[in-house]
Design a protein around this motif. Structure first.
Motif, mmCIF file in Angstrom:
data_model
loop_
_atom_site.group_PDB
_atom_site.id
_atom_site.type_symbol
_atom_site.label_atom_id
_atom_site.label_comp_id
_atom_site.label_asym_id
_atom_site.label_seq_id
_atom_site.Cartn_x
_atom_site.Cartn_y
_atom_site.Cartn_z
ATOM 1 N N ASN A 1 -46.035 8.284 34.151
ATOM 2 C CA ASN A 1 -45.741 6.948 33.626
ATOM 3 C C ASN A 1 -44.436 6.421 34.212
ATOM 4 O O ASN A 1 -44.322 5.244 34.584
ATOM 5 C CB ASN A 1 -45.666 6.996 32.098
ATOM 6 N N GLN B 1 -55.224 2.329 30.985
ATOM 7 C CA GLN B 1 -54.088 1.954 30.146
ATOM 8 C C GLN B 1 -54.559 1.506 28.769
ATOM 9 O O GLN B 1 -53.813 1.570 27.796
ATOM 10 C CB GLN B 1 -53.307 0.820 30.822
ATOM 11 N N LYS C 1 -56.040 8.019 34.678
ATOM 12 C CA LYS C 1 -55.301 6.886 35.241
ATOM 13 C C LYS C 1 -54.531 7.290 36.494
ATOM 14 O O LYS C 1 -54.617 6.625 37.536
ATOM 15 C CB LYS C 1 -54.338 6.333 34.186
ATOM 16 N N SER D 1 -45.805 -6.110 24.107
ATOM 17 C CA SER D 1 -46.635 -5.985 25.310
ATOM 18 C C SER D 1 -46.984 -7.358 25.881
ATOM 19 O O SER D 1 -47.014 -7.544 27.108
ATOM 20 C CB SER D 1 -47.915 -5.215 24.981
ATOM 21 N N MET E 1 -51.427 -4.391 32.909
ATOM 22 C CA MET E 1 -51.291 -3.198 32.074
ATOM 23 C C MET E 1 -50.843 -3.557 30.664
ATOM 24 O O MET E 1 -51.327 -2.996 29.675
ATOM 25 C CB MET E 1 -50.295 -2.215 32.703
ATOM 26 N N GLU F 1 -52.746 -3.024 26.822
ATOM 27 C CA GLU F 1 -52.162 -2.295 25.698
ATOM 28 C C GLU F 1 -52.422 -2.987 24.357
ATOM 29 O O GLU F 1 -52.350 -2.338 23.307
ATOM 30 C CB GLU F 1 -50.645 -2.160 25.892
ATOM 31 N N PHE G 1 -54.493 9.424 30.393
ATOM 32 C CA PHE G 1 -53.376 9.413 31.345
ATOM 33 C C PHE G 1 -53.752 10.174 32.619
ATOM 34 O O PHE G 1 -53.399 9.771 33.731
ATOM 35 C CB PHE G 1 -52.133 10.041 30.723
ATOM 36 N N PHE H 1 -55.807 1.549 36.558
ATOM 37 C CA PHE H 1 -54.946 1.165 35.448
ATOM 38 C C PHE H 1 -55.734 0.669 34.241
ATOM 39 O O PHE H 1 -55.156 0.397 33.186
ATOM 40 C CB PHE H 1 -53.952 0.099 35.897
ATOM 41 N N SER I 1 -55.543 10.076 24.403
ATOM 42 C CA SER I 1 -54.661 9.336 25.312
ATOM 43 C C SER I 1 -54.134 10.229 26.425
ATOM 44 O O SER I 1 -53.939 9.770 27.559
ATOM 45 C CB SER I 1 -53.507 8.711 24.529
ATOM 46 N N SER J 1 -54.577 4.887 26.937
ATOM 47 C CA SER J 1 -53.570 5.916 27.229
ATOM 48 C C SER J 1 -52.234 5.578 26.586
ATOM 49 O O SER J 1 -51.859 6.169 25.564
ATOM 50 C CB SER J 1 -53.418 6.106 28.745
ATOM 51 N N PHE J 2 -51.528 4.635 27.138
ATOM 52 C CA PHE J 2 -50.178 4.333 26.663
ATOM 53 C C PHE J 2 -50.130 3.834 25.214
ATOM 54 O O PHE J 2 -49.333 4.338 24.417
ATOM 55 C CB PHE J 2 -49.500 3.320 27.581
#
Length: 400
Positions: free
Chosen positions: A234, A316, A296, A141, A262, A266, A293, A313, A289, A319-320
């Motif tokens: 996504n 994020q 988001k 990331s 973003m 993460e 999402f 965002f 999560s 979520s991701f």
């Protein structure tokens, strides 16, 4: 040895995440100046994901069954093919059938590497040489954040030809990091000892066929369908962020910064995943999560400025990273090692299949109804998918 193996595998994740940014996140930025329309770009991205959906089960089965080639060696061979395809992009100045084919194959093959690269973290891990997937993926990331910001600036300053140039450099890094990971892993096997100090040979049972895998994992398959719907939004953001922010004043430079933003968000969820997982189960994190999402994409739909995109965002953060790490760890914890790559391929395949639909519908909806209609569709599908995930994830049974 442990630290070096973790560092080397982190470099693999970093290179792969940077490659993802180059090929897919900047696909619209690369293809629009070549003369492609939004619908044509959507079709190309659909081809990318159709190719990867077809390749994922084949690569997963081959990786589980292969006795001559290791996961890193298989990935290295495929990465060298990617390097050749990336270099071929320099040959084209404008849209053409050959550019479409090369870009689609390049993207499809790249996406297909995901479950194999993720599986390296677990199959190359041993008692004396553990690999921390969360830490390694957080390195990915960071690399994604850096390359997104750099590419946004380079494209803005020097044009789109910088995209394949950076892609070639990233693939060279990927090949080198795969080589060092394989070398360190083999050194670790030679020196590996179990808890009692005796030599430990790592030998797997006979692999499980694709048909047997599906029969053994019906609830996981239903869960993966929910993943398909959740990840539609996504894929929309990854593929069409430039088109989403342009009407509200955004530029390609803004897009690079937002992707970087973003990726930074993460990091905590990925880096501290093992510690979080000790207090919160993978199943619970997947539910959390999924809800994140929804928030988001909903707030992205309602955003009227680039500043509000940053607020949307911010989800994020949970979520991701929670969904990615939890789904990968859940497969590792519940699946027999003989079907590990197939399990990863199923989840990756559904994420990829969501991108097929996102690519096909995304370009057409953008051209006909604009980004607002596309984001509304994404929000509805995310709500439906989250419902499936919440109802099924706790019912997945262990096959170990």
């Amino acid at each position: 040895m442990k630290n070096r193996l973790n560092l080397s595998y982190t470099a693999v994740q970093a290179a792969y995440c940077m490659l993802f940014a180059v090929v897919l996140s900047f696909s619209s930025v690369y293809l629009l100046p070549k003369g492609y329309s939004n619908t044509e770009i959507g079709t190309i991205l659909a081809l990318v994901n159709i190719i990867s959906v077809l390749l994922l089960p084949l690569f997963g089965d081959a990786a589980d069954r292969s006795k001559k080639l290791s996961l890193a060696q298989i990935t290295g061979i495929l990465s060298f093919i990617l390097l050749l395809l990336m270099a071929m992009l320099f040959l084209f100045e404008s849209r053409s059938a050959m550019l479409t084919i090369i870009f689609a194959v390049l993207g499809g093959l790249m996406v297909s590497l995901s479950p194999i690269i993720n599986s390296i973290a677990f199959q190359y891990s041993s008692f004396s040489n553990p690999i921390n997937y969360g830490v390694a993926r957080s390195g990915g990331s960071i690399a994604y954040s850096g390359i997104s910001m750099l590419l946004g600036y380079l494209v803005f300053a020097f044009g789109t030809n910088t995209i394949p140039s950076v892609g070639v450099a990233v693939l060279v890094m990927l090949l080198f990091s795969l080589y060092t990971t394989e070398r360190l892993y083999k050194s670790g096997i030679a020196l590996s000892q179990d808890e009692h100090g005796s030599a430990k040979a790592l030998k797997l049972d006979e692999p499980i066929s694709l048909i047997a895998f599906v029969k053994r994992n019906k609830m996981l398959f239903i869960f993966s369908l929910g993943t398909l719907l959740v990840f539609f939004q996504n894929a929309i953001i990854n593929n069409y962020l430039f088109q989403i922010i342009e009407p509200i004043g955004g530029t390609s430079s803004d897009m690079g910064i937002i992707f970087s933003y973003m990726a930074i968000l993460e990091l905590p969820g990925l880096f501290f995943f093992d510690k979080i997982n000790k207090k919160i189960s993978c199943q619970t994190m997947l539910k959390i999560s999924s809800a994140a999402f929804i928030l988001k994409i909903f707030f992205t739909y309602t955003a009227k400025s680039v500043g509000l995109i940053y607020f949307a965002f911010a989800f994020q953060l949970i979520s991701f990273p929670f969904y990615l790490a939890s789904s990968i760890h859940l497969v590792h914890k519940l699946m027999d090692r003989r079907e590990a790559v197939k399990g990863q391929s199923l989840i990756s395949g559904m994420m990829t299949l969501s991108a097929v639909f996102a690519s096909l519908w995304g370009g057409m909806v953008l051209d006909s109804g604009g980004p607002s209609q596309l984001l509304l569709l994404s929000t509805v599908l995310c709500v439906l998918g989250s419902g499936v995930v919440i109802m099924t994830v706790g019912r997945i049974k262990s096959n170990k």
